[in-house]
Design an enzyme around this catalytic site. Sequence first.
Site, PDB file in Angstrom:
ATOM      1  CB  THR A  20      -0.959   0.044   1.220  1.00 45.64           C
ATOM      2  OG1 THR A  20      -0.168   0.067   2.417  1.00 45.64           O
ATOM      3  CG2 THR A  20      -1.905  -1.127   1.242  1.00 45.64           C
ATOM      4  CD1 TRP A  21       5.209   4.310   0.293  1.00 47.20           C
ATOM      5  CD2 TRP A  21       6.704   3.188  -0.955  1.00 47.20           C
ATOM      6  NE1 TRP A  21       6.331   5.094   0.168  1.00 47.20           N
ATOM      7  CE2 TRP A  21       7.261   4.446  -0.593  1.00 47.20           C
ATOM      8  CE3 TRP A  21       7.460   2.316  -1.737  1.00 47.20           C
ATOM      9  CZ2 TRP A  21       8.532   4.834  -1.005  1.00 47.20           C
ATOM     10  CZ3 TRP A  21       8.728   2.696  -2.140  1.00 47.20           C
ATOM     11  CH2 TRP A  21       9.257   3.954  -1.771  1.00 47.20           C
ATOM     12  CG  ASP A  47       3.296  -4.310   3.976  1.00 43.09           C
ATOM     13  OD1 ASP A  47       3.731  -4.755   5.048  1.00 43.09           O
ATOM     14  OD2 ASP A  47       3.771  -3.308   3.413  1.00 43.09           O
ATOM     15  CE1 TYR A  52       5.360   2.457   3.396  1.00 40.90           C
ATOM     16  CE2 TYR A  52       3.614   0.819   3.284  1.00 40.90           C
ATOM     17  CZ  TYR A  52       4.964   1.150   3.309  1.00 40.90           C
ATOM     18  OH  TYR A  52       5.910   0.154   3.241  1.00 40.90           O
ATOM     19  CD  GLN A 162       7.290  -5.439   4.217  1.00 42.47           C
ATOM     20  OE1 GLN A 162       7.276  -4.311   3.742  1.00 42.47           O
ATOM     21  NE2 GLN A 162       6.264  -5.924   4.886  1.00 42.47           N
ATOM     22  CE1 TYR A 190      11.948  -2.576  -0.196  1.00 40.91           C
ATOM     23  CE2 TYR A 190      11.816  -3.620   1.969  1.00 40.91           C
ATOM     24  CZ  TYR A 190      12.462  -2.771   1.079  1.00 40.91           C
ATOM     25  OH  TYR A 190      13.602  -2.122   1.458  1.00 40.91           O
TER      26      TYR A 190
HETATM   27  P1  NAP Z   1       5.864  -2.802  -6.534  1.00 39.73           P
HETATM   28  O1  NAP Z   1       4.729  -3.466  -5.869  1.00 39.73           O
HETATM   29  O2  NAP Z   1       6.960  -3.634  -7.073  1.00 39.73           O
HETATM   30  O3  NAP Z   1       5.344  -1.903  -7.743  1.00 39.73           O
HETATM   31  C1  NAP Z   1       4.261  -1.024  -7.632  1.00 39.73           C
HETATM   32  C2  NAP Z   1       4.051  -0.380  -9.004  1.00 39.73           C
HETATM   33  O4  NAP Z   1       3.752  -1.414  -9.963  1.00 39.73           O
HETATM   34  C3  NAP Z   1       2.888   0.594  -9.031  1.00 39.73           C
HETATM   35  O5  NAP Z   1       3.263   1.658  -9.885  1.00 39.73           O
HETATM   36  C4  NAP Z   1       1.767  -0.200  -9.656  1.00 39.73           C
HETATM   37  O6  NAP Z   1       0.885   0.611 -10.403  1.00 39.73           O
HETATM   38  C5  NAP Z   1       2.520  -1.103 -10.593  1.00 39.73           C
HETATM   39  N1  NAP Z   1       1.836  -2.368 -10.830  1.00 39.73           N
HETATM   40  C6  NAP Z   1       1.327  -3.226  -9.897  1.00 39.73           C
HETATM   41  N2  NAP Z   1       0.802  -4.300 -10.495  1.00 39.73           N
HETATM   42  C7  NAP Z   1       0.954  -4.124 -11.820  1.00 39.73           C
HETATM   43  C8  NAP Z   1       0.595  -4.893 -12.951  1.00 39.73           C
HETATM   44  N3  NAP Z   1       0.003  -6.073 -12.811  1.00 39.73           N
HETATM   45  N4  NAP Z   1       0.914  -4.394 -14.187  1.00 39.73           N
HETATM   46  C9  NAP Z   1       1.547  -3.199 -14.316  1.00 39.73           C
HETATM   47  N5  NAP Z   1       1.926  -2.427 -13.291  1.00 39.73           N
HETATM   48  C10 NAP Z   1       1.613  -2.893 -12.038  1.00 39.73           C
HETATM   49  O7  NAP Z   1       6.533  -1.695  -5.595  1.00 39.73           O
HETATM   50  P2  NAP Z   1       6.334  -1.154  -4.113  1.00 39.73           P
HETATM   51  O8  NAP Z   1       5.038  -0.481  -3.946  1.00 39.73           O
HETATM   52  O9  NAP Z   1       7.579  -0.399  -3.829  1.00 39.73           O
HETATM   53  O10 NAP Z   1       6.416  -2.466  -3.181  1.00 39.73           O
HETATM   54  C11 NAP Z   1       5.300  -3.201  -2.818  1.00 39.73           C
HETATM   55  C12 NAP Z   1       4.922  -2.975  -1.362  1.00 39.73           C
HETATM   56  O11 NAP Z   1       5.980  -3.374  -0.493  1.00 39.73           O
HETATM   57  C13 NAP Z   1       4.710  -1.499  -0.984  1.00 39.73           C
HETATM   58  O12 NAP Z   1       3.502  -0.979  -1.486  1.00 39.73           O
HETATM   59  C14 NAP Z   1       4.803  -1.580   0.511  1.00 39.73           C
HETATM   60  O13 NAP Z   1       3.614  -2.089   1.062  1.00 39.73           O
HETATM   61  C15 NAP Z   1       5.970  -2.573   0.664  1.00 39.73           C
HETATM   62  N6  NAP Z   1       7.277  -1.891   0.802  1.00 39.73           N
HETATM   63  C16 NAP Z   1       7.944  -2.008   1.983  1.00 39.73           C
HETATM   64  C17 NAP Z   1       9.153  -1.375   2.170  1.00 39.73           C
HETATM   65  C18 NAP Z   1       9.860  -1.502   3.492  1.00 39.73           C
HETATM   66  O14 NAP Z   1      10.844  -0.776   3.728  1.00 39.73           O
HETATM   67  N7  NAP Z   1       9.439  -2.395   4.338  1.00 39.73           N
HETATM   68  C19 NAP Z   1       9.745  -0.626   1.124  1.00 39.73           C
HETATM   69  C20 NAP Z   1       9.068  -0.552  -0.085  1.00 39.73           C
HETATM   70  C21 NAP Z   1       7.848  -1.204  -0.238  1.00 39.73           C
HETATM   71  P3  NAP Z   1      -0.625   0.986  -9.937  1.00 39.73           P
HETATM   72  O15 NAP Z   1      -0.556   1.486  -8.523  1.00 39.73           O
HETATM   73  O16 NAP Z   1      -1.004   2.015 -10.919  1.00 39.73           O
HETATM   74  O17 NAP Z   1      -1.485  -0.242 -10.044  1.00 39.73           O
END
Ligand code: NAP
Length: 280
Positions: A20-21, A47, A52, A162, A190
């Site tokens: 949900t970031w 998550d 966020y 994570q 992530y």
């Molecule tokens: P991610 O999930 O790898 O990528 C998100 C991006 O991909 C968004 O722009 C999304 O677009 C796009 N997307 C998602 N599904 C898609 C699909 N099927 N086709 C095309 N594009 C797609 O990156 P993230 O948000 O950095 O990481 C995921 C999660 O991990 C975060 O949201 C957060 O909850 C967690 N996180 C944790 C940490 C930590 O330090 N613990 C750090 C980073 C992230 P749309 O939104 O337009 O659908």
Amino acid sequence: MLAHRFGPTHRDVPVIGQGTWNLERASRKEAVAALRRGLDLGMTHIDTAEMYGSGEAEGYVGEAIAGRRDEVFLVSKVLPHNASKRGTIKACEQSLKRLKVERLDCYLLHWRESIPLTETIAAFEELERAGKIRSWGVSNFDVADLEDALAIAGPGRIACNQVLYHLQQRGIEHAVLPWCERHGVAVVGYTPFGSRFPGPSGAGGRVLAEIAAAHGATLRQVALAFLVRRPSLFAIPKSSRAAHTEENAGAGALRLGEAELARVDAAFPRGAAPRTLPTS
Ligand code: NAP
């Protein structure tokens, strides 16, 4: 949707969850609908974090899970500068309020800074005794940090770590992943799509495309299936559009054969061991 046992929690959690970031950057209506569609498709691991959108993402999640709390494996995180004993308890209570729930399934330290881990872990244990969280874990912990947490908490207490994990960044496979597997700690990857997801025309992307075609799947689904190929592994792609969420959920039913896993492994080699844990 395939599920794996989540560390020591005795809970089976879907391998593909929902991040949900930056979710609050999308329209509330669309993002909440996407999360709900994900729940319908079995992506019940959600998550979030107080960080966020400064709590706004938790508000979106609260709306999406209203009336469906029992379906969800709900995870949030405390910021390191709030992670003193009293600060952690206060932060958790505020997250619960924004999420409109009584309890989290897992509560994480977002990353480690200068507040002693003993304080954060004492707060986690108190929150668990009080029924406000069911388990706790860590995030962005390298092996030395994990050793410190284990020494403080004892075995069987750390539910998950994570960490950054995608096809172009497999650094955790050298030491963090084996450590977590040895100690029964779930590894939640992530940013599973990385900063630039491989297109179908590059060498690695062509391999993903060939495997995807054989399964009637997409490149992203093949990537996600690879990232959850071991029983210790989970992925939490973020999506604010129902169509993306549906595609990501489809990965939870995709099983790659040994030869296919070997092809992805060769196309996106894990590279040398990183000096420090990669976080971006
Ligand atoms: P991610 O999930 O790898 O990528 C998100 C991006 O991909 C968004 O722009 C999304 O677009 C796009 N997307 C998602 N599904 C898609 C699909 N099927 N086709 C095309 N594009 C797609 O990156 P993230 O948000 O950095 O990481 C995921 C999660 O991990 C975060 O949201 C957060 O909850 C967690 N996180 C944790 C940490 C930590 O330090 N613990 C750090 C980073 C992230 P749309 O939104 O337009 O659908």
